[in-house]
Design a protein around this motif. Structure first.
Motif, mmCIF file in Angstrom:
data_model
loop_
_atom_site.group_PDB
_atom_site.id
_atom_site.type_symbol
_atom_site.label_atom_id
_atom_site.label_comp_id
_atom_site.label_asym_id
_atom_site.label_seq_id
_atom_site.Cartn_x
_atom_site.Cartn_y
_atom_site.Cartn_z
ATOM 1 N N MET A 111 0.817 -1.199 0.000
ATOM 2 C CA MET A 111 0.000 0.000 0.000
ATOM 3 C C MET A 111 0.861 1.263 0.000
ATOM 4 O O MET A 111 0.490 2.270 -0.573
ATOM 5 N N SER A 130 -15.407 4.317 -10.824
ATOM 6 C CA SER A 130 -15.214 2.903 -10.485
ATOM 7 C C SER A 130 -13.943 2.332 -11.101
ATOM 8 O O SER A 130 -13.475 1.275 -10.691
ATOM 9 N N GLN A 146 -9.963 2.461 -11.580
ATOM 10 C CA GLN A 146 -8.809 2.953 -10.829
ATOM 11 C C GLN A 146 -8.144 4.183 -11.462
ATOM 12 O O GLN A 146 -7.913 5.197 -10.801
ATOM 13 N N LEU A 162 -10.484 7.260 -12.080
ATOM 14 C CA LEU A 162 -10.757 7.922 -10.804
ATOM 15 C C LEU A 162 -9.629 8.899 -10.450
ATOM 16 O O LEU A 162 -9.877 10.034 -10.040
ATOM 17 N N ALA A 212 -12.863 8.996 -4.283
ATOM 18 C CA ALA A 212 -12.582 7.555 -4.209
ATOM 19 C C ALA A 212 -13.162 6.902 -2.974
ATOM 20 O O ALA A 212 -13.221 5.681 -2.878
ATOM 21 N N PRO A 264 -13.394 6.545 1.470
ATOM 22 C CA PRO A 264 -12.375 6.326 2.506
ATOM 23 C C PRO A 264 -11.467 5.133 2.246
ATOM 24 O O PRO A 264 -10.356 5.071 2.757
ATOM 25 N N SER A 265 -11.927 4.186 1.413
ATOM 26 C CA SER A 265 -11.067 3.028 1.158
ATOM 27 C C SER A 265 -10.025 3.322 0.084
ATOM 28 O O SER A 265 -9.173 2.493 -0.205
ATOM 29 N N GLY A 291 -10.563 4.202 -3.311
ATOM 30 C CA GLY A 291 -10.860 3.641 -4.631
ATOM 31 C C GLY A 291 -10.952 2.130 -4.579
ATOM 32 O O GLY A 291 -10.780 1.519 -3.522
ATOM 33 N N PRO A 292 -11.208 1.506 -5.743
ATOM 34 C CA PRO A 292 -11.345 0.051 -5.763
ATOM 35 C C PRO A 292 -10.073 -0.622 -5.249
ATOM 36 O O PRO A 292 -8.990 -0.354 -5.770
ATOM 37 N N ALA A 293 -10.220 -1.436 -4.226
ATOM 38 C CA ALA A 293 -9.097 -2.148 -3.598
ATOM 39 C C ALA A 293 -8.014 -1.206 -3.081
ATOM 40 O O ALA A 293 -6.862 -1.599 -2.943
ATOM 41 N N GLY A 294 -8.379 0.030 -2.832
ATOM 42 C CA GLY A 294 -7.421 1.003 -2.305
ATOM 43 C C GLY A 294 -6.391 1.434 -3.314
ATOM 44 O O GLY A 294 -5.384 2.038 -2.968
ATOM 45 N N GLU A 295 -6.645 1.170 -4.613
ATOM 46 C CA GLU A 295 -5.640 1.423 -5.649
ATOM 47 C C GLU A 295 -5.422 2.911 -5.919
ATOM 48 O O GLU A 295 -4.504 3.281 -6.628
#
Lengths: 295, 429
Positions: free
Chosen positions: A67, A152, A154, A157, A237, A239-240, A242-246
């Motif tokens: 990450m 949605s 990555q 966004l 994006a 709080p996470s 974006g998708p999978a935190g990407e």
């Protein structure tokens, strides 16, 4: 001891007394948090636990944290995507609104409005615009393009967040350029015109060199701000990140890791130290490039 | 007078030093003795309740102060957004209020840091007044004791849009009752609407795994287990839904609020909610309200999910008798019942759910939902492990997203999530 001697003897210390309130404020609210962050970076401190000295463990862990690399990648991409736009576009905008023609104040105010708008409101508006069922997708559908996953996908966004940053920053840097343009000697333009230079030539040969130091300033300011981006990406994006935190950026990672009752303050501080080092390096890089060009 | 640099530096250090004490929590919990005269000033913090329930709480506080002369309760209300951050700042800064509205996951780190009073020691006499499951809701694996009075409970049905069911050729009066039926209906709706209408708008959370029958944690509370075969099965089914657009494409970044909005606009066919939502539907989406279907939460365990709120006493309060008395006063049967009659929540006190208010329908949707929810609460479970922190929720969410995007297999994604959550658990201490 007469009065004049007393005044003379007090003089050497009086500057310090005048500076003391400022120094105390800077010490308490700038230096102390900074030093604490650096110290915490070498501990395993958590929100409710003071922690112990762990040496370089946090930095070693960073190297193996996927990450962290995603955050570093996104923050760097943000600089690469946003800074050129924020150096060039506000200059062009400033040229457009520079002339004193009737009604120009309206345009200057309109371009400046996003700067003073709350970032939360701005974020919400852009989320509505770019949503799968938002206005932009409705328009794209009307012209046959079909819906695009601005919020949605990555990369889209991240690009959308960059667009918001550029849109919101245009007015701010435009004002800086307007001040710089006001100081460009009119005679230079006139002389260039006499020599047969057209508007584009005059822009490149007269305006750009005249505002070059302002461009460097804008590049330095915007690159630091871009590397530390948080709000735009967070609002678009989620709080996470974006998708999978990407789409997580480094500052988002600091917030996510270091806050809350189980926050890892030591680890988040280590990321903050990296952000600090990179932003200082960015500033130095821009200034050095400027100096090289000057020489 | 000449001030030397050393003196100036020392003065600056002295001025700054007190700040370095911030965040040095972790003291011992202090004495659990709450006996003594109930008097003194205490602070009481709620979680986003002032806007809608100001008269209720002002009345409650006035009643307490009247009953215990010499007490003075100062009420603080914090917004919902960033509530955990506010508590952590207060806890780290030593300014935690005397009585605090908490959820079980917030209690766990506070109890570990010695900031939550053990009510099994300080207020054991009140234990019998509460539902056993609710009292146990604020116990922490690996620690003995109970660290907050149970307050209100909440649960809710699954709402669905009957017209969207109808359009997809599904019987609007026969909503799915099992996971298999849910997944079949979702794929059908996506197929019939060509991916225009998704059935669900959120990725599975830890409660969803719990409801599906996945074991979430080992008995000792030392490791997570949601990567077992059942967990993988659930995630595999969600992947099918995602690929078929039966799960909204924006589900990977959705929040409960954003998915609620999608349901309001008819972009999504089903959404979990509570009795509170019915009023919202009526006000904000009258057309949806006309078509609203209400069905029970889908579970494979037979136990629905419930959310538990608690009232914690700061272990370091100097007014322990007053703080414990007030926390009990807020959560006793009489006051929980009067609060439940103002808003669609459910009391956690023993016997309260047998009140006719929770057992008799009057033909309206509101009472139907209320009675059904109250009935299900008797066996409901708070699936979210109290040790499951926000960081762990993010790890699970990201792992689920990677699986749905096809970047990792469901098994790999869950294994990685468990590994990351276990690491965070160990770091919590």
């Amino acid at each position: 001891m007469n009065g004049s001697t007393r005044v003379r003897r007090q003089l050497p210390s009086s500057p310090w007394l005048f500076a003391a309130p400022g120094l105390l404020v800077i010490g308490a609210f700038v230096l102390h948090p900074f030093v604490s962050t650096v110290v915490n970076a070498f501990t395993d401190r958590r929100t409710l636990v003071p922690g112990e000295f762990v040496g370089l463990d946090n930095f070693r862990e960073l190297i193996h944290d996927d990450m962290f690399w995603i955050g570093l990648r996104n923050s760097t991409l943000y600089v690469v995507g946003v800074v050129p736009a924020l150096v060039v576009l506000p200059l062009l905008l400033a040229l457009l609104v520079q002339k004193n023609i009737p009604g120009i104040t309206f345009f200057r105010s309109a371009f400046y409005t996003p700067v003073v708008a709350s970032i939360v409101v701005v974020g919400l508006i852009w989320v509505w615009l770019l949503d799968e069922r938002g206005l932009v997708n409705a328009l794209l559908e009307t012209v046959g393009v079909g819906r695009v996953g601005f919020l949605s996908d990555q990369w889209l966004l991240l690009l959308s967040a960059m667009t918001v940053t550029v849109w919101k920053g245009l007015g701010y840097y435009m004002i800086i350029y307007l001040a710089a343009l006001a100081n460009v000697p009119r005679e230079l333009h006139e002389a260039a015109a006499v020599d047969g230079a057209g508007p584009v030539r005059r822009f490149l040969a007269v305006t750009v060199p005249a505002v070059r130091s302002t461009m460097v300033l804008v590049a330095a300011l915007s690159s630091v701000a871009a590397f530390k981006v948080f709000s735009e990406v967070y609002l678009l994006a989620g709080p996470s990140g974006g998708p999978a935190g990407e789409d997580t950026t480094l500052v988002m990672l600091v917030q996510r890791t270091g806050t809350g009752l189980s926050g890892r303050v030591g680890y988040a501080s280590a990321i903050s130290v990296v952000v600090f080092v990179v932003t200082v390096a960015l500033m130095l890089l821009v200034l050095r490039a400027d100096r090289r060009e000057e020489s | 007078m000449r001030i030397s640099r050393r003196v100036l530096a020392a003065a600056a250090v002295i001025a700054v030093l007190p700040l370095s004490a911030c965040g040095s929590g972790g003291d011992d919990g202090g004495s659990a003795d709450a006996s003594g005269k109930i008097e003194g000033d205490i602070t009481f913090q709620t979680w986003n309740l002032r806007a809608n329930f100001k008269p209720y709480f002002e009345g409650l506080i006035a009643e307490f102060e009247k009953q215990y002369p010499g007490t003075d309760v100062k009420w603080i209300d914090q917004p919902a957004e960033g509530y955990a951050d506010k508590i952590s700042a207060d806890a780290a800064g030593g300014t935690l209020p005397d009585v605090v509205n908490v959820s079980p996951d917030l209690v766990a780190p506070l109890a570990k840091a010695g900031l939550a009073l053990d009510l099994d020691k300080a207020a054991r006499q009140y234990k019998k007044e509460y539902l056993p499951g609710a009292w146990a809701g604020h116990q922490i694996p690996g620690m003995s004791g109970t660290y907050a009075f149970p307050w209100y409970l909440n649960t809710g049905p699954l709402f669905y849009n009957k017209s969207l069911f109808d359009k997809a050729g599904l019987d609007p009066d026969q909503p799915p009752k099992t996971y298999d039926e849910l997944f079949t209906a979702a794929l059908r709706i996506a197929e019939k609407t060509d991916g225009e209408v998704a059935t669900l708008a959120n990725v599975p959370t830890i409660e969803d795994f719990g409801r599906y029958g996945v074991p979430l944690m080992n008995k000792e509370g030392t490791g997570f287990t949601f990567n077992d075969a059942k967990g993988v099965e659930l995630l595999t089914k969600y992947k099918e839904l995602y690929d078929a657009k039966a799960l909204d494409p924006q589900a990977l970044t959705a929040t409960p609020e954003s998915s609620g909005k999608k349901f309001l606009t008819g972009a999504v066919a089903m959404n979990p909610g509570s009795a509170l939502d019915l009023g919202n539907f009526k006000k904000q989406a009258p057309n949806l309200y006309k078509n609203i279907g209400i069905t029970d939460q889908i579970t494979s365990t037979g136990h629905v999910n419930m959310y538990v709120m608690g009232v914690m006493v700061n272990a370091q309060t100097e007014r322990k008798p007053a703080a414990v008395a007030f926390a009990h006063f807020v959560t006793d049967a009489e006051h929980q019942m009067s609060f439940a009659k103002q808003v669609a929540i459910f009391p956690s006190t023993a016997g309260s759910l047998d009140d006719p208010y929770f057992t008799q329908e009057d033909g309206t949707d509101e009472t139907r939902v209320r009675v059904a929810a109250a009935q299900s609460l008797k066996t409901a479970v708070n699936y979210t492990p109290v040790l499951f922190s926000e960081q762990m929720k993010t790890e699970l969410r990201n792992a689920v997203a990677r699986a749905l995007q096809g970047k990792e297999s469901p098994k790999e994604a869950l294994d990685n999530a468990v590994k990351a959550c276990d690491r965070l658990l160990q770091q919590q201490g």
